[in-house]
Design a protein around this motif. Sequence first.
Motif, PDB file in Angstrom:
ATOM      1  N   VAL A 123       0.847  -1.186   0.000  1.00  0.00           N
ATOM      2  CA  VAL A 123       0.000   0.000   0.000  1.00  0.00           C
ATOM      3  C   VAL A 123       0.885   1.239   0.000  1.00  0.00           C
ATOM      4  O   VAL A 123       1.856   1.322   0.757  1.00  0.00           O
ATOM      5  N   LEU A 124       0.548   2.198  -0.839  1.00  0.00           N
ATOM      6  CA  LEU A 124       1.169   3.522  -0.805  1.00  0.00           C
ATOM      7  C   LEU A 124       0.143   4.502  -0.260  1.00  0.00           C
ATOM      8  O   LEU A 124      -0.958   4.628  -0.816  1.00  0.00           O
ATOM      9  N   LYS A 150       2.269  -4.393   3.691  1.00  0.00           N
ATOM     10  CA  LYS A 150       3.492  -3.610   3.586  1.00  0.00           C
ATOM     11  C   LYS A 150       3.107  -2.214   3.129  1.00  0.00           C
ATOM     12  O   LYS A 150       2.384  -2.048   2.139  1.00  0.00           O
ATOM     13  N   THR A 151       3.583  -1.189   3.854  1.00  0.00           N
ATOM     14  CA  THR A 151       3.070   0.158   3.639  1.00  0.00           C
ATOM     15  C   THR A 151       4.197   1.166   3.473  1.00  0.00           C
ATOM     16  O   THR A 151       5.163   1.173   4.242  1.00  0.00           O
ATOM     17  N   VAL A 152       4.020   2.038   2.478  1.00  0.00           N
ATOM     18  CA  VAL A 152       4.900   3.179   2.264  1.00  0.00           C
ATOM     19  C   VAL A 152       4.076   4.437   2.492  1.00  0.00           C
ATOM     20  O   VAL A 152       2.979   4.580   1.942  1.00  0.00           O
ATOM     21  N   LEU A 153       4.576   5.341   3.319  1.00  0.00           N
ATOM     22  CA  LEU A 153       3.921   6.623   3.571  1.00  0.00           C
ATOM     23  C   LEU A 153       4.773   7.714   2.953  1.00  0.00           C
ATOM     24  O   LEU A 153       5.939   7.890   3.315  1.00  0.00           O
ATOM     25  N   CYS A 154       4.175   8.453   2.028  1.00  0.00           N
ATOM     26  CA  CYS A 154       4.918   9.445   1.249  1.00  0.00           C
ATOM     27  C   CYS A 154       4.390  10.844   1.539  1.00  0.00           C
ATOM     28  O   CYS A 154       3.180  11.058   1.585  1.00  0.00           O
ATOM     29  N   GLY A 155       5.307  11.802   1.744  1.00  0.00           N
ATOM     30  CA  GLY A 155       4.903  13.185   1.949  1.00  0.00           C
ATOM     31  C   GLY A 155       5.789  13.889   2.957  1.00  0.00           C
ATOM     32  O   GLY A 155       6.516  13.260   3.721  1.00  0.00           O
ATOM     33  N   ARG A 156       5.694  15.187   2.960  1.00  0.00           N
ATOM     34  CA  ARG A 156       6.503  16.004   3.852  1.00  0.00           C
ATOM     35  C   ARG A 156       6.131  15.730   5.304  1.00  0.00           C
ATOM     36  O   ARG A 156       5.013  15.324   5.621  1.00  0.00           O
ATOM     37  N   VAL A 169       8.783   7.924   3.432  1.00  0.00           N
ATOM     38  CA  VAL A 169       9.456   8.576   2.314  1.00  0.00           C
ATOM     39  C   VAL A 169       9.041  10.041   2.296  1.00  0.00           C
ATOM     40  O   VAL A 169       7.844  10.352   2.255  1.00  0.00           O
ATOM     41  N   HIS A 170      10.014  10.940   2.332  1.00  0.00           N
ATOM     42  CA  HIS A 170       9.686  12.357   2.378  1.00  0.00           C
ATOM     43  C   HIS A 170       9.625  12.999   0.996  1.00  0.00           C
ATOM     44  O   HIS A 170       9.287  14.182   0.874  1.00  0.00           O
ATOM     45  N   ASP A 171       9.934  12.252  -0.021  1.00  0.00           N
ATOM     46  CA  ASP A 171       9.822  12.743  -1.385  1.00  0.00           C
ATOM     47  C   ASP A 171       8.354  12.755  -1.804  1.00  0.00           C
ATOM     48  O   ASP A 171       7.503  12.116  -1.182  1.00  0.00           O
ATOM     49  N   ARG A 172       8.052  13.444  -2.901  1.00  0.00           N
ATOM     50  CA  ARG A 172       6.682  13.521  -3.415  1.00  0.00           C
ATOM     51  C   ARG A 172       6.466  12.495  -4.511  1.00  0.00           C
ATOM     52  O   ARG A 172       7.410  12.087  -5.188  1.00  0.00           O
ATOM     53  N   VAL A 173       5.203  12.100  -4.689  1.00  0.00           N
ATOM     54  CA  VAL A 173       4.830  11.334  -5.874  1.00  0.00           C
ATOM     55  C   VAL A 173       4.622  12.346  -7.000  1.00  0.00           C
ATOM     56  O   VAL A 173       3.820  13.273  -6.879  1.00  0.00           O
ATOM     57  N   THR A 174       5.374  12.179  -8.079  1.00  0.00           N
ATOM     58  CA  THR A 174       5.370  13.204  -9.133  1.00  0.00           C
ATOM     59  C   THR A 174       4.757  12.745 -10.451  1.00  0.00           C
ATOM     60  O   THR A 174       4.551  13.564 -11.353  1.00  0.00           O
ATOM     61  N   GLY A 175       4.474  11.445 -10.581  1.00  0.00           N
ATOM     62  CA  GLY A 175       3.914  10.992 -11.843  1.00  0.00           C
ATOM     63  C   GLY A 175       3.732   9.485 -11.869  1.00  0.00           C
ATOM     64  O   GLY A 175       3.744   8.815 -10.831  1.00  0.00           O
ATOM     65  N   TRP A 199      -5.018   8.080  -1.251  1.00  0.00           N
ATOM     66  CA  TRP A 199      -4.685   9.503  -1.407  1.00  0.00           C
ATOM     67  C   TRP A 199      -5.179  10.264  -0.177  1.00  0.00           C
ATOM     68  O   TRP A 199      -6.355  10.608  -0.079  1.00  0.00           O
ATOM     69  N   ALA A 200      -4.301  10.515   0.764  1.00  0.00           N
ATOM     70  CA  ALA A 200      -4.624  11.346   1.928  1.00  0.00           C
ATOM     71  C   ALA A 200      -4.155  12.767   1.624  1.00  0.00           C
ATOM     72  O   ALA A 200      -3.360  13.363   2.367  1.00  0.00           O
TER      73      ALA A 200
END
Length: 361
Positions: A163-164, A184-190, A256-262, A283-284
């Motif tokens: 899950v992202l 298994k989870t990835v959390l992305c964002g600042r 992950v502190h990077d952004r999803v860009t595409g 999408w949170a």
Amino acid sequence: MNTIVIGAGQAGLSTGYHLRKLGQSFVILDGNARVGDQWRAQWDTLRLFTPAKYDGLPGLPFPGERWNYPGKDEVADYLESYAAHFDLPIRSSTRVDTLERVDGRWAVDVGSERILADNVVVATGTFGRTPSLPDFAVDLDPAIRQLHSSEYRRPGQLKRGPVLVVGASHSGCDIAYEVAETHKTVLCGRDPGQLPIRPGQRGQGLFWPVFLFVGRHLVTRRSPIARAAMEELRFHGGPMIRVKRADLLARGVERVHDRVTGVQDGLPVLGDGRVLEVANVIWATGFRQVFDWIKAPVTGEDGWPRELRGVAADVPGLYFCGLSFQYAFASMTLPGVGRDAAYVANRIAARSRADRSLAAA
């Protein structure tokens, strides 16, 4: 009709309470079948971040143990009982299509019906909104299960596989923590920061009175620092509250502190070029304020209403209640909305008195 309130959430109900105290005629219009349905539709384990002791709206304490943190269904039932307790005039299952100015009054269109009023309070708050999704979300592989946080209810909705979670404000962190128990989870964002206390832990009796005093009375739009905080909260979300960095780490969430860009080959891509092979994306990413149904010049360049303390800057008789940072950090919360509602109701009553004086002159 003197006033129409649009929305029967905590903002609209509080406004109705104060309008009734001031002897104003009004009706509350709401698109849901029952008061509180917007809360009932949240994810199953959602709980308030503030204890019941501070969650009551004007005139009616929140029931139950004072240091309990109410769940979403408890909040929904409380709002429904609040409306019944004060016998507030609510028309349910009544969705407003458009709002426009006609011959000096406000015309509210509900299907084929048009209702006229001198004043309108838009009390859809920060929750009367459209999910904010990146344009490239439609390019993800159709086999990937996509949910916005407003659609997420429980981990059982998800497919097997990683899950992202995109967006690391408090809702994204809460959801990532929950789904990581089974996926298994990835959390992305600042990183939005985190509060120094966990709801329910020792010391809360000292923390909450101080925190809420600051949130109500010091962090207001009168302060330049608070105005910067307002922009941060409105466009990037609030800090981690219940789930902390250590909790995410302990549960194995990859942060992950990077952004999803595409999107590349149907999979989400980070700003550094990394491709994430996931089976689910949540999408949170918050919501877009949509006010195009108001046929009047009410929004600024940032898409938010041009208002001060809920009073529209350029359009007589138009008010807002429940906006994020309407006056203070606490404005969009149960402990903070009552003061904003009182201010709006008092301004409406003052306008009504001025109109009567003018008519009698």
